[in-house]
Design a protein around this motif. Sequence first.
Motif, mmCIF file in Angstrom:
data_model
loop_
_atom_site.group_PDB
_atom_site.id
_atom_site.type_symbol
_atom_site.label_atom_id
_atom_site.label_comp_id
_atom_site.label_asym_id
_atom_site.label_seq_id
_atom_site.Cartn_x
_atom_site.Cartn_y
_atom_site.Cartn_z
ATOM 1 N N GLU A 82 12.988 95.221 -82.322
ATOM 2 C CA GLU A 82 12.122 94.113 -82.703
ATOM 3 C C GLU A 82 12.092 94.009 -84.221
ATOM 4 O OE1 GLU A 82 7.580 92.513 -81.954
ATOM 5 O OE2 GLU A 82 8.411 94.027 -80.620
ATOM 6 N N ILE A 84 9.870 93.032 -87.269
ATOM 7 C CA ILE A 84 8.424 92.940 -87.499
ATOM 8 C C ILE A 84 8.179 92.712 -88.988
ATOM 9 C CG2 ILE A 84 6.212 94.130 -87.326
ATOM 10 C CD1 ILE A 84 7.445 95.820 -85.054
ATOM 11 N N LYS A 94 2.079 97.559 -82.518
ATOM 12 C CA LYS A 94 3.147 96.994 -81.684
ATOM 13 C C LYS A 94 3.628 98.011 -80.671
ATOM 14 C CE LYS A 94 4.067 92.945 -83.623
ATOM 15 N NZ LYS A 94 4.265 91.694 -82.963
#
Length: 140
Positions: A82, A84, A94
């Motif tokens: 991911e 971020i 998260k």
Amino acid sequence: MDRPIQYATLILICLFTLTACFGPTGKVRLKTDIDNAELFIDGEAKSPIGKDLIELELSAENHRFEIKALSENGEWRYYGSEDILIPEDVIIEKKINTKSVATEKRKKRLALEKKLNEANRLAEKVKDEFKYRQAAERGL
């Protein structure tokens, strides 16, 4: 006259460099859906990670987080990632989920099991045919 200008320029460059190195930061609290995984940030191995939260302080900018793991038996590879954006002076939380993919070790084991099952079925078929022929010979 040139020397003081050179020194001033050098000092300014050093200050800008230091400012960039110690720029704004933020914090992220991360966890994943598996235990015994490795966390990579921007392609660099950083720390172990699992189902419990870990907290990291990073530069306030966009970072690429990747989770990589191998199952204990070596048959599954787990991966999740991911991007971020870490905001300045803020703590975000998260969870990065992973997907599993069978490794070559698993594929080979399953292929071997399939061959073994086929061999066992063939052996049973031959055994049944032998018994049938024996019974037929006795009946003649």
